[in-house]
Design a protein around this motif. Structure first.
Motif, PDB file in Angstrom:
ATOM      1  N   PHE A  25       0.851  -1.188   0.000  1.00 38.90           N
ATOM      2  CA  PHE A  25       0.000   0.000   0.000  1.00 38.90           C
ATOM      3  C   PHE A  25       0.888   1.240   0.000  1.00 38.90           C
ATOM      4  O   PHE A  25       1.962   1.256   0.591  1.00 38.90           O
ATOM      5  N   GLN A  26       0.396   2.252  -0.681  1.00 42.84           N
ATOM      6  CA  GLN A  26       1.044   3.552  -0.622  1.00 42.84           C
ATOM      7  C   GLN A  26       0.037   4.616  -1.003  1.00 42.84           C
ATOM      8  O   GLN A  26      -0.882   4.368  -1.780  1.00 42.84           O
ATOM      9  N   SER A  27       0.207   5.783  -0.433  1.00 44.99           N
ATOM     10  CA  SER A  27      -0.650   6.918  -0.736  1.00 44.99           C
ATOM     11  C   SER A  27       0.065   7.794  -1.753  1.00 44.99           C
ATOM     12  O   SER A  27       1.130   8.346  -1.477  1.00 44.99           O
ATOM     13  N   ALA A 108       9.664   4.776   1.077  1.00 49.34           N
ATOM     14  CA  ALA A 108       9.424   4.733   2.522  1.00 49.34           C
ATOM     15  C   ALA A 108       8.108   4.039   2.839  1.00 49.34           C
ATOM     16  O   ALA A 108       7.965   3.405   3.892  1.00 49.34           O
ATOM     17  N   GLN A 109       7.141   4.136   1.943  1.00 49.88           N
ATOM     18  CA  GLN A 109       5.839   3.499   2.171  1.00 49.88           C
ATOM     19  C   GLN A 109       5.833   2.026   1.773  1.00 49.88           C
ATOM     20  O   GLN A 109       5.189   1.211   2.423  1.00 49.88           O
ATOM     21  N   THR A 110       6.555   1.683   0.711  1.00 49.87           N
ATOM     22  CA  THR A 110       6.543   0.311   0.198  1.00 49.87           C
ATOM     23  C   THR A 110       7.729  -0.513   0.669  1.00 49.87           C
ATOM     24  O   THR A 110       7.814  -1.703   0.362  1.00 49.87           O
ATOM     25  N   GLY A 111       8.645   0.111   1.418  1.00 49.99           N
ATOM     26  CA  GLY A 111       9.842  -0.617   1.815  1.00 49.99           C
ATOM     27  C   GLY A 111      10.777  -0.844   0.646  1.00 49.99           C
ATOM     28  O   GLY A 111      11.518  -1.824   0.615  1.00 49.99           O
ATOM     29  N   PHE A 112      10.736   0.085  -0.338  1.00 49.84           N
ATOM     30  CA  PHE A 112      11.576   0.010  -1.539  1.00 49.84           C
ATOM     31  C   PHE A 112      11.413  -1.355  -2.223  1.00 49.84           C
ATOM     32  O   PHE A 112      12.381  -2.012  -2.589  1.00 49.84           O
ATOM     33  N   LEU A 113      10.162  -1.767  -2.354  1.00 50.50           N
ATOM     34  CA  LEU A 113       9.850  -3.056  -2.974  1.00 50.50           C
ATOM     35  C   LEU A 113      10.033  -2.979  -4.487  1.00 50.50           C
ATOM     36  O   LEU A 113       9.537  -2.056  -5.129  1.00 50.50           O
ATOM     37  N   ILE A 198      -3.512  22.462   3.213  1.00 49.77           N
ATOM     38  CA  ILE A 198      -4.746  21.697   3.097  1.00 49.77           C
ATOM     39  C   ILE A 198      -4.455  20.299   2.565  1.00 49.77           C
ATOM     40  O   ILE A 198      -4.988  19.290   3.060  1.00 49.77           O
ATOM     41  N   PHE A 199      -3.572  20.221   1.577  1.00 55.45           N
ATOM     42  CA  PHE A 199      -3.263  18.932   0.971  1.00 55.45           C
ATOM     43  C   PHE A 199      -2.494  18.004   1.908  1.00 55.45           C
ATOM     44  O   PHE A 199      -2.546  16.788   1.747  1.00 55.45           O
ATOM     45  N   VAL A 200      -1.757  18.598   2.842  1.00 51.94           N
ATOM     46  CA  VAL A 200      -1.081  17.767   3.850  1.00 51.94           C
ATOM     47  C   VAL A 200      -2.114  17.003   4.664  1.00 51.94           C
ATOM     48  O   VAL A 200      -1.974  15.799   4.928  1.00 51.94           O
ATOM     49  N   GLY A 201      -3.178  17.690   5.054  1.00 52.56           N
ATOM     50  CA  GLY A 201      -4.263  17.028   5.780  1.00 52.56           C
ATOM     51  C   GLY A 201      -4.914  15.946   4.939  1.00 52.56           C
ATOM     52  O   GLY A 201      -5.202  14.842   5.429  1.00 52.56           O
ATOM     53  N   VAL A 202      -5.148  16.247   3.651  1.00 49.48           N
ATOM     54  CA  VAL A 202      -5.736  15.252   2.744  1.00 49.48           C
ATOM     55  C   VAL A 202      -4.809  14.047   2.607  1.00 49.48           C
ATOM     56  O   VAL A 202      -5.261  12.894   2.592  1.00 49.48           O
ATOM     57  N   ALA A 203      -3.499  14.295   2.497  1.00 43.77           N
ATOM     58  CA  ALA A 203      -2.536  13.205   2.353  1.00 43.77           C
ATOM     59  C   ALA A 203      -2.510  12.308   3.586  1.00 43.77           C
ATOM     60  O   ALA A 203      -2.427  11.082   3.472  1.00 43.77           O
ATOM     61  N   ILE A 204      -2.609  12.909   4.767  1.00 43.41           N
ATOM     62  CA  ILE A 204      -2.624  12.112   6.007  1.00 43.41           C
ATOM     63  C   ILE A 204      -3.860  11.218   6.046  1.00 43.41           C
ATOM     64  O   ILE A 204      -3.777  10.023   6.374  1.00 43.41           O
ATOM     65  N   LEU A 205      -5.007  11.779   5.703  1.00 44.25           N
ATOM     66  CA  LEU A 205      -6.242  10.982   5.677  1.00 44.25           C
ATOM     67  C   LEU A 205      -6.165   9.892   4.613  1.00 44.25           C
ATOM     68  O   LEU A 205      -6.621   8.759   4.836  1.00 44.25           O
ATOM     69  N   GLN A 210      -5.582   4.255   2.862  1.00 43.30           N
ATOM     70  CA  GLN A 210      -4.873   3.258   2.061  1.00 43.30           C
ATOM     71  C   GLN A 210      -4.381   2.108   2.936  1.00 43.30           C
ATOM     72  O   GLN A 210      -4.452   0.940   2.541  1.00 43.30           O
ATOM     73  N   LYS A 211      -3.897   2.425   4.117  1.00 41.73           N
ATOM     74  CA  LYS A 211      -3.431   1.388   5.044  1.00 41.73           C
ATOM     75  C   LYS A 211      -4.606   0.531   5.504  1.00 41.73           C
ATOM     76  O   LYS A 211      -4.506  -0.702   5.557  1.00 41.73           O
ATOM     77  N   TYR A 212      -5.724   1.180   5.834  1.00 40.90           N
ATOM     78  CA  TYR A 212      -6.911   0.435   6.264  1.00 40.90           C
ATOM     79  C   TYR A 212      -7.408  -0.478   5.143  1.00 40.90           C
ATOM     80  O   TYR A 212      -7.727  -1.654   5.369  1.00 40.90           O
ATOM     81  N   ASP A 213      -7.467   0.057   3.913  1.00 38.66           N
ATOM     82  CA  ASP A 213      -7.960  -0.721   2.778  1.00 38.66           C
ATOM     83  C   ASP A 213      -7.024  -1.896   2.481  1.00 38.66           C
ATOM     84  O   ASP A 213      -7.484  -3.007   2.166  1.00 38.66           O
ATOM     85  N   TYR A 214      -5.722  -1.669   2.597  1.00 42.98           N
ATOM     86  CA  TYR A 214      -4.745  -2.741   2.351  1.00 42.98           C
ATOM     87  C   TYR A 214      -4.882  -3.851   3.395  1.00 42.98           C
ATOM     88  O   TYR A 214      -4.895  -5.045   3.047  1.00 42.98           O
ATOM     89  N   GLU A 215      -4.991  -3.466   4.657  1.00 41.41           N
ATOM     90  CA  GLU A 215      -5.151  -4.460   5.721  1.00 41.41           C
ATOM     91  C   GLU A 215      -6.457  -5.234   5.559  1.00 41.41           C
ATOM     92  O   GLU A 215      -6.513  -6.438   5.824  1.00 41.41           O
ATOM     93  N   LYS A 216      -7.494  -4.554   5.115  1.00 39.37           N
ATOM     94  CA  LYS A 216      -8.786  -5.209   4.906  1.00 39.37           C
ATOM     95  C   LYS A 216      -8.693  -6.258   3.809  1.00 39.37           C
ATOM     96  O   LYS A 216      -9.258  -7.357   3.927  1.00 39.37           O
TER      97      LYS A 216
END
Length: 356
Positions: A25-27, A108-113, A198-205, A210-216
């Motif tokens: 997962f990555q945003s 950093a999000q994918t572990g350099f996969l 504003i986009f920083v807040g959007v990126a955090i959400l 994305q993490k929730y959807d990936y875990e699901k």
């Protein structure tokens, strides 16, 4: 009926398998906002340098062209080369830093996969039905809502900025060009920083979603967890059967060594130890077989059948059973007690030889 209720968290093996397939997962919003912020910070810091380079190029070209009688191909190539040099000087540092930022944030999000499976052809990627399913999925709806929010926020901020500028428009008309340019640059940068915030807040959400959807998607049914455990650890029933068979084979091998023993030490039926000692070959007596309860009884039966000498010594039998392994030499602490037993064995063997 197959179980479809996926309530269990993904196991480490499932996560490893998914990573091998390239599923992580990555945003993308996190990557985009990081690139945008770094880009505007660099532009704000290097803006003077960039404008100076472009200004100098423009002045130099005008001066160069004033001295030309004819516009030749060589002159055009010279102008082109100078423009290319300025272009690289002003853009390459920005491009390198922004590319590096994008790679780092994605890695950093994918572990350099890096997975070759992502390069393989998959029919689902071009399938109309699969594409329609993706368009109608919850993920697509979330992406649409997110995009609409972005557009609305940008339009609102631009509208607010223009509305504020209208108030000071009369003053702008009566101010010098340099002051107006500086003022407009400040307002533009202020607008950009507001959008970035504003986009920083959007990126955090988006990252959280994305993490929730990936875990699901990685969740497993209880049956899948059981099946995976059987594949990795082995079926407990089969493992038990294998261990039982191995134990029986080991016992049979041990019983087969009893006829070659010199003496059996027992207690009186709870423990039985079969000892053998070859003075010329062995540094100490060897435990050929040992057993407790039923196994001890069987050792004694085989010994009696093969006319092996049997003696009763409760502490020695128990001590040898607990400390010495099968086919292992007895430790020094038992030398004295075993030596007495072996002396008794040899004396009985000598009596037997005399009788013959």
């Amino acid at each position: 009926m197959a179980e479809t209720n996926k309530t269990e968290k993904a196991t480490p093996k499932k996560r490893r398998d998914e990573r091998k397939k390239g599923n992580t997962f990555q945003s993308k919003d996190v990557v985009s906002i990081a690139v945008i912020i770094i880009g505007f910070v660099l532009i704000s810091k290097l803006g003077l340098f960039i404008t100076t380079q472009i200004k100098n190029l423009y002045i130099n070209q005008l001066q160069h062209m004033q001295g030309l009688q004819d516009l030749t191909i060589a002159a055009c190539m010279q102008i082109f080369r100078e423009a290319i040099v300025v272009f690289f000087i002003t853009t390459i540092p920005l491009a390198v830093v922004l590319t590096f930022t994008g790679v780092i944030m994605a890695g950093a999000q994918t572990g350099f996969l890096v997975s070759g499976d992502l390069l393989k052809f998959k029919y689902s990627r071009i399938s109309f039905i699969e594409g329609a399913k993706r368009l109608l999925s919850l993920r697509s709806v979330v992406q649409l809502v997110k995009s609409l929010i972005k557009v609305f926020v940008i339009m609102w901020l631009i509208y607010s900025s223009i509305k504020d500028l209208l108030v000071v428009t009369p003053d702008i008309l009566n101010t010098s060009l340099d002051s107006n340019i500086s003022f407009m640059m400040d307002r533009v940068l202020s607008l950009v920083y507001k959008i970035c915030l504003i986009f920083v807040g959007v990126a955090i959400l988006d990252f959280a979603y994305q993490k929730y959807d990936y875990e699901k998607k990685l969740r497993m049914t209880k049956q899948e967890v059981k099946d995976e455990y059987k594949q990795t650890e082995g079926d407990p029933f089969i493992k038990g059967k294998i261990k039982e068979k191995q134990r029986k084979m080991s016992m049979n091998r041990m019983i087969q060594q009893v006829p070659s023993a010199d003496v059996i030490i027992r207690n009186p039926t709870h423990f039985a130890i079969a000892l053998k000692y070859d003075i010329e070959k062995d540094p100490a007596p060897i435990v050929l077989a040992k057993g407790q309860d039923l196994m001890a009884k069987r050792i004694i039966e085989v010994a009696e059948k093969n006319k092996i000498l049997i003696t009763e010594n409760k502490p020695l039998a128990r001590g040898l059973y607990e400390i010495v392994e099968v086919n292992g030499y007895i430790p020094g602490e038992f030398y004295q007690a075993v030596a007495e037993v072996m002396a008794w064995v040899y004396s009985n063997k000598d009596k037997g030889k005399k009788k013959v």
